[in-house]
Write a protein that holds these residues in place. Sequence first.
Motif, short mmCIF file in Angstrom:
data_model
loop_
_atom_site.label_atom_id
_atom_site.label_comp_id
_atom_site.label_asym_id
_atom_site.label_seq_id
_atom_site.Cartn_x
_atom_site.Cartn_y
_atom_site.Cartn_z
N SER A 21 -0.64 -4.78 8.45
CA SER A 21 -2.05 -4.62 8.80
C SER A 21 -2.28 -3.35 9.62
O SER A 21 -3.14 -2.52 9.28
CB SER A 21 -2.55 -5.84 9.58
N ASP A 22 -1.49 -3.17 10.68
CA ASP A 22 -1.69 -2.00 11.54
C ASP A 22 -1.34 -0.70 10.82
O ASP A 22 -2.01 0.32 10.99
CB ASP A 22 -0.84 -2.12 12.81
N TYR A 23 -0.29 -0.72 10.02
CA TYR A 23 0.11 0.52 9.36
C TYR A 23 -0.91 0.92 8.30
O TYR A 23 -1.24 2.10 8.16
CB TYR A 23 1.50 0.40 8.74
N LEU A 24 -1.40 -0.04 7.52
CA LEU A 24 -2.40 0.30 6.51
C LEU A 24 -3.71 0.73 7.17
O LEU A 24 -4.43 1.57 6.62
CB LEU A 24 -2.63 -0.89 5.58
N ALA A 25 -4.02 0.16 8.33
CA ALA A 25 -5.20 0.63 9.07
C ALA A 25 -5.03 2.09 9.48
O ALA A 25 -5.99 2.86 9.50
CB ALA A 25 -5.44 -0.25 10.29
N HIS A 26 -3.80 2.47 9.79
CA HIS A 26 -3.51 3.88 10.14
C HIS A 26 -3.76 4.79 8.93
O HIS A 26 -4.14 5.96 9.10
CB HIS A 26 -2.06 3.97 10.62
N LEU A 27 -3.59 4.27 7.71
CA LEU A 27 -3.81 5.07 6.49
C LEU A 27 -5.22 4.95 5.94
O LEU A 27 -5.53 5.56 4.91
CB LEU A 27 -2.81 4.64 5.40
N ASP A 28 -6.05 4.17 6.60
CA ASP A 28 -7.36 3.83 6.03
C ASP A 28 -8.20 5.06 5.72
O ASP A 28 -8.98 5.07 4.77
CB ASP A 28 -8.11 2.89 6.99
N LYS A 29 -8.11 6.09 6.53
CA LYS A 29 -8.94 7.27 6.31
C LYS A 29 -8.44 8.13 5.15
O LYS A 29 -9.17 8.98 4.65
CB LYS A 29 -8.97 8.12 7.59
N ARG A 30 -7.21 7.90 4.72
CA ARG A 30 -6.64 8.74 3.65
C ARG A 30 -6.59 8.03 2.31
O ARG A 30 -6.66 8.68 1.27
CB ARG A 30 -5.22 9.16 4.05
N VAL B 183 4.02 2.69 -4.44
CA VAL B 183 4.52 4.04 -4.18
C VAL B 183 3.39 5.05 -4.27
O VAL B 183 3.32 6.01 -3.50
CB VAL B 183 5.66 4.39 -5.16
N ALA B 184 2.47 4.83 -5.21
CA ALA B 184 1.35 5.75 -5.42
C ALA B 184 0.14 5.42 -4.55
O ALA B 184 -0.99 5.76 -4.92
CB ALA B 184 0.95 5.74 -6.89
N THR B 185 0.35 4.75 -3.42
CA THR B 185 -0.78 4.37 -2.56
C THR B 185 -1.61 5.59 -2.17
O THR B 185 -2.84 5.59 -2.28
CB THR B 185 -0.25 3.66 -1.30
N ASP C 112 -7.28 4.23 -0.18
CA ASP C 112 -7.97 2.96 -0.36
C ASP C 112 -6.93 1.84 -0.24
O ASP C 112 -6.11 1.64 -1.14
CB ASP C 112 -8.65 2.93 -1.73
N ILE C 113 -6.97 1.11 0.87
CA ILE C 113 -5.91 0.14 1.15
C ILE C 113 -6.13 -1.18 0.43
O ILE C 113 -5.27 -2.07 0.48
CB ILE C 113 -5.79 -0.11 2.67
N ARG C 114 -7.27 -1.34 -0.27
CA ARG C 114 -7.50 -2.61 -0.96
C ARG C 114 -6.47 -2.86 -2.04
O ARG C 114 -6.00 -4.00 -2.23
CB ARG C 114 -8.91 -2.61 -1.55
N MET C 115 -6.08 -1.81 -2.77
CA MET C 115 -5.07 -1.97 -3.81
C MET C 115 -3.72 -2.39 -3.21
O MET C 115 -2.99 -3.21 -3.79
CB MET C 115 -4.92 -0.67 -4.59
N ALA C 116 -3.38 -1.84 -2.04
CA ALA C 116 -2.13 -2.22 -1.39
C ALA C 116 -2.14 -3.69 -0.98
O ALA C 116 -1.15 -4.41 -1.15
CB ALA C 116 -1.88 -1.34 -0.17
N TRP C 117 -3.27 -4.18 -0.45
CA TRP C 117 -3.37 -5.58 -0.06
C TRP C 117 -3.25 -6.50 -1.27
O TRP C 117 -2.74 -7.62 -1.16
CB TRP C 117 -4.69 -5.84 0.66
#
Length: 619
Positions: free
Chosen positions: A58-67, A111-113, A69-74
């Motif tokens: 959760s915290d790491y994907l939030a760190h990437l949120d601006k770069r 990998v392609a996040t 789309d974390i929905r696909m990762a979830w």
Amino acid sequence: ALLGVAALQALLLPEATWQVPAPFTVGGIPLLFHRDALAGWFLFLLGVASLGVSLSVSDYLAHLDKRVDIRMAWITLPLLLASMALVTLAANAVTFLVSWELMSLTSFVLVATDHHSRQTRRAALIYGAATRIGTALLFIGLLWTHSQTGSWNFADWHLAGAAALGPGLLILAALGIKAGLWPFHLWLPVAHPAAPAPVSALMSGVMLKIAVYMMARLFIVGRAFDFPALPLLLLGVGSISAFWGVCFALLQQDLKRLLAYSSIENVGLIVMGLGASALAQRLGFPELARLGLAAALLHALNHALFKSLLFLSAGAADAGAHTRDLELLGGLARTMPVTFACFVIGSAAVCGLPPLNGFASEWLLYQTGLGLAVHARSPALRFAALLGIGWLALVGALALACFVKATGITFLGRPRSHQAEHSHPAPPGLQAAQRVLAGLCIAAGLAPPLLLQAMQPAVDQFSFTTTPLANWWTVPVGPLVLVLALTIAALQGLLYRFRHAHPVHPYRTWECGFGDLTTRMQATATSFVQPIGRMFGVLFHYAIVLHIDGPNRHLFPQSISVEPRTESFLATRVYRPLWRLLVKLGDQLVHLQTGSMHLYLLTMLITLVILLALGAYSL
């Protein structure tokens, strides 16, 4: 919590078989799942490692949120975990192939996040190509085996000799690609740095072990493929992978790329354990065979723990300093003390230092080699076993140098860049994940007899003997921990008394007339490994390129830059020419796409005639 419960149940639940009811079949072949002790051990590995990693997502994907789309990762992360569990439980070839494809596709998406990055897209395509080649080899090998056995169920596969050689080599090569074994490892140091840190932790810590599990299932425990060269093949490939991985890890300047090459080393150690087990079984030493298998299974669990910890720590350093370049890091121990402590624990574990978990499994590997050296009847085998022990020691020494570099350059000294100087601690979730995994590394190192006892049913499937595996653990953990604790306490007491008796006085250090000390006067990642790089430089063409610029550069240079250069002969001399050949072949085949219906019909006719001729010949 669910992952923790699932991990415990994986060891406690009895053996069971499930079949998905019709009409949910693949070509009329039912989807069949079977859970035995070996599958339970790897499900336990999956649950424990994923439990630690899940705290950081959760915290790491939030760190990437601006770069990104974390929905696909979830969406894809749970599918990746589920697919790895399904591969572990697959009882026939069709179920295995479907689950394997789901695992490959979900990991490719993860990998392609950060797909907006060109480098990430390239890494994902290289990984995707590797998975496609592996799946093609698997498909051919599974079909070949079915044609010889008449069954899709793994339990019915028992090929030996020449009949096992062809399909066995194809399936072993496919599993070696997924496991990152030499010479199929080139995708791994490309894909892991591109993926988010929790994904890298899962791929390196768990997904590579799923391929190792299938090796153990088909070639060691299940004996689906048994040919004379199998033990030597596993030992040879494992030995080269271990040495190759640690040598290239030493040369890396990207922290995650260094950890990726270290994964190649540790997978090589696991495969060496499988090869030693197969060799001991063939020589008629069932107890040594069980010990080699136990060493491989225990190291698979240990590597899942400490490599997940190291990848999360590298991700924390990246999130805090916004760089993974070792030449730009330094001094992170002051701003990231939790990450520093956890990285030290993971580094000590990967180097096999007691009393951490890496020492436990490597000690069992050493015992297997010593047992073969003592009991082998042939002098050549005794010499080879002693040579293998020396090889393990060499790999361990290089791993120690590698992680002294990684720890010292990243966390100690002074910051080498603005990013490192203004770094900040990792988010709470990422710190919690590191603490949990570090605690598991310590706990697994202090309780090898309990882990061997839990592993006993899985190893008993391999041999008819049922001697307790815990008997092989000859290191007294309690006294060892007590001695280490007393030694550390005594050293701290002596240092405390010395510091008060001789207080520190600041002095101005001589700096060769350049003024104040600067970060350029520190050892760098390049300079640290230069002696070792020159020692083994013949393997990767190690060279130092020196650039001196300025009008009177010989006497008064304006700028001096030193750059190490290496060449992977496997990539430049084998894979790159092969890729060029495939591109040329593709360019020639493009000429067939002329839009001429007559040419298409002629091509189809020629293909049909060739297939009919091959079919008639086979009959």
